[in-house]
Design a protein around this motif. Structure first.
Motif, PDB file in Angstrom:
ATOM      1  N   SER A 218       5.684 -86.980 -62.005  1.00  0.00           N
ATOM      2  CA  SER A 218       6.051 -87.583 -60.679  1.00  0.00           C
ATOM      3  C   SER A 218       7.454 -87.227 -60.406  1.00  0.00           C
ATOM      4  CB  SER A 218       5.617 -89.074 -60.484  1.00  0.00           C
ATOM      5  OG  SER A 218       6.034 -89.568 -59.293  1.00  0.00           O
ATOM      6  N   GLU A 227      -1.047 -86.773 -50.622  1.00  0.00           N
ATOM      7  CA  GLU A 227      -2.719 -86.368 -51.048  1.00  0.00           C
ATOM      8  C   GLU A 227      -2.535 -84.846 -50.768  1.00  0.00           C
ATOM      9  OE1 GLU A 227      -6.107 -88.407 -49.782  1.00  0.00           O
ATOM     10  OE2 GLU A 227      -5.209 -90.229 -50.078  1.00  0.00           O
ATOM     11  N   VAL A 228      -3.058 -83.933 -52.009  1.00  0.00           N
ATOM     12  CA  VAL A 228      -3.122 -82.549 -51.561  1.00  0.00           C
ATOM     13  C   VAL A 228      -4.660 -82.208 -51.738  1.00  0.00           C
ATOM     14  CG1 VAL A 228      -1.066 -81.785 -52.441  1.00  0.00           C
ATOM     15  CG2 VAL A 228      -2.481 -81.975 -53.986  1.00  0.00           C
ATOM     16  N   LEU A 301      -2.685 -77.268 -50.417  1.00  0.00           N
ATOM     17  CA  LEU A 301      -1.968 -76.345 -51.339  1.00  0.00           C
ATOM     18  C   LEU A 301      -2.053 -74.871 -50.883  1.00  0.00           C
ATOM     19  CD1 LEU A 301      -2.734 -77.585 -54.911  1.00  0.00           C
ATOM     20  CD2 LEU A 301      -0.917 -78.105 -53.736  1.00  0.00           C
ATOM     21  N   ARG A 312       3.489 -75.269 -54.520  1.00  0.00           N
ATOM     22  CA  ARG A 312       2.307 -76.265 -55.131  1.00  0.00           C
ATOM     23  C   ARG A 312       2.905 -76.975 -56.123  1.00  0.00           C
ATOM     24  NH1 ARG A 312      -2.883 -73.207 -54.895  1.00  0.00           N
ATOM     25  NH2 ARG A 312      -3.573 -74.232 -56.956  1.00  0.00           N
ATOM     26  N   ASP A 313       3.830 -76.565 -56.905  1.00  0.00           N
ATOM     27  CA  ASP A 313       4.368 -77.448 -58.103  1.00  0.00           C
ATOM     28  C   ASP A 313       4.963 -78.503 -57.475  1.00  0.00           C
ATOM     29  OD1 ASP A 313       6.004 -77.535 -61.035  1.00  0.00           O
ATOM     30  OD2 ASP A 313       7.693 -77.544 -59.458  1.00  0.00           O
ATOM     31  N   GLU A 316       2.190 -81.024 -55.848  1.00  0.00           N
ATOM     32  CA  GLU A 316       1.627 -81.633 -56.994  1.00  0.00           C
ATOM     33  C   GLU A 316       2.338 -82.883 -57.630  1.00  0.00           C
ATOM     34  OE1 GLU A 316       0.254 -78.187 -59.113  1.00  0.00           O
ATOM     35  OE2 GLU A 316      -1.629 -78.121 -58.074  1.00  0.00           O
ATOM     36  N   ARG A 317       3.464 -82.553 -57.802  1.00  0.00           N
ATOM     37  CA  ARG A 317       4.436 -83.553 -58.481  1.00  0.00           C
ATOM     38  C   ARG A 317       4.581 -84.741 -57.520  1.00  0.00           C
ATOM     39  NH1 ARG A 317       6.183 -81.433 -63.041  1.00  0.00           N
ATOM     40  NH2 ARG A 317       6.345 -79.313 -62.914  1.00  0.00           N
ATOM     41  N   ALA A 320       1.579 -86.646 -57.547  1.00  0.00           N
ATOM     42  CA  ALA A 320       1.129 -87.517 -58.905  1.00  0.00           C
ATOM     43  C   ALA A 320       1.375 -88.841 -58.918  1.00  0.00           C
ATOM     44  CB  ALA A 320       2.106 -86.669 -59.893  1.00  0.00           C
TER      45      ALA A 320
END
Ligand code: TXA
Ligand code: MG
Length: 323
Positions: A218, A227-228, A301, A312-313, A316-317, A320
């Motif tokens: 995170s 939210e992805v 994404l 994306r990285d 996503e973090r 998290a």
């Protein structure tokens, strides 16, 4: 060269921390050779000590001032991608890089930034600058001077103006201290570009190296929950669903989205124009949606090609679960 750079130089040489534009994100910069100044960065940022900082250099040749056993791969990548958004983890020279910069690690991440203001200042000061992104620990990185002032306007006496950061995401980090090169953080210098320059595979981080905050599950989080979702349709239906229970929703999409019946209660950031535009605008959009009081931010994404891996990285973090 305006008087700002002279003021910034004097501040750095007297041990102050300043706000510094780079082509990736704005940094909180201090003279890396001054232990007390480096310690101030951690205090201001609220970053746990022991988390290593990136050493910014004014010339590729400074590698030999601050690193030992520089492998040929590092020289090759420096020739190919510097100045630019690539940080290389190498063995540090402990006589020139203080423990405070690297949290005592035997290695140091080195970057030769491409931003004209950062380069001019580094060369004027003629010292390396330690600089993390200029955001509070765990939060979204700043890509404009206003973002830095928003977070640290009360504690920084100088935040240099450098416009909106051209790239908008933190530098790529490659670790060259192991038996194979490892990508610690994806960025604008892509894995494919690194692999074709090196002529070999670049592996994922296997977690054996240093704990890197940018690699915590995170990180890069706005206040709102993120939210992805896989597709635009999913974004649309999730927005409808959430409106039953949530006051305010933000949406970040890279193509127009029709939510006509909902529009008044959904704030939509449309970042059209491809991956570069998305990267360039992403953090500003997250900050705007936070500022607008959104409780939830929905986004999709992008495909993992090119800059997509870095985007994306970060998304996503940001999405998290937080501790
Ligand atoms: O684009 C950037 O790199 C920006 C601008 C200001 O240059 N800086 C930046 O710094 O993103 P920061 O501190 O937010 O992120 C640095 C990352 C962290 O994930 C840190 O753990 C990792 O680099 N890092 C630094 N030194 C390292 C080392 N010796 N070994 C492994 N990771 C390292
Ligand atoms: Mg950071």
């Amino acid at each position: 060269m305006g008087p700002e750079l002279e003021f910034a130089r004097a501040a750095l040489l007297s041990g102050d921390v300043i706000g510094l534009p780079t082509e990736t994100v704005y940094g909180l910069a201090a003279d890396a050779t001054n232990r007390t100044a480096v310690a101030k960065i951690f205090a201001i940022k609220g970053r746990p000590t022991g988390h290593p900082l990136i050493l910014h250099v004014g010339e590729a040749s400074w590698l030999d001032r601050y690193c030992r056993d520089v492998p040929p791969e590092a020289r090759l990548l420096a020739r190919t991608f510097w100045p630019g958004p690539l940080s290389m983890v190498l063995y540090r020279d402990p006589t020139t890089v203080p423990d405070e910069v690297t949290g005592g690690l035997p290695t140091v991440a080195v970057r030769h930034p491409a931003h004209a203001v950062a380069l001019a200042l580094l060369r004027l000061v003629d010292r390396p600058l330690a600089a993390p992104s200029a955001n509070r620990f765990g939060a979204v990185s700043p890509t404009t001077r206003e973002h830095v002032l928003h977070d640290f306007g009360d504690v920084l006496s100088i935040v240099l103006e450098g416009g909106a950061c051209e790239i908008g995401l933190e530098s790529t980090i490659i670790d060259l201290t192991g038996t194979v090169p490892r990508l610690l953080r994806p960025g604008a210098v892509t894995r494919t570009e690194l692999e074709s320059a090196l002529g070999c595979r670049v592996y994922d981080n296997d977690g054996s190296g240093a704990a890197a905050p940018g690699t915590l599950a995170s990180h890069y989080s706005p206040r709102a929950r993120v939210e992805v979702l896989p597709t635009l349709d999913d974004v649309q239906s999730r927005a409808r669903e959430l409106l039953e229970e949530t006051r305010s929703i933000g949406v970040i999409v890279n193509e127009p989205l029709s939510l006509t019946s909902l529009e008044a209660r959904v704030r939509i950031e449309t970042l059209e124009g491809g991956q570069q535009v998305l990267a360039h605008e992403l953090y500003a959009a997250l900050r705007r949606l936070d500022g607008a009081g959104c409780d939830v931010i929905l986004t999709r994404l992008p495909p993992p090609e090119g800059l997509g891996e870095a985007i994306r990285d970060r998304l996503e973090r940001a999405a998290a679960p937080r501790s």
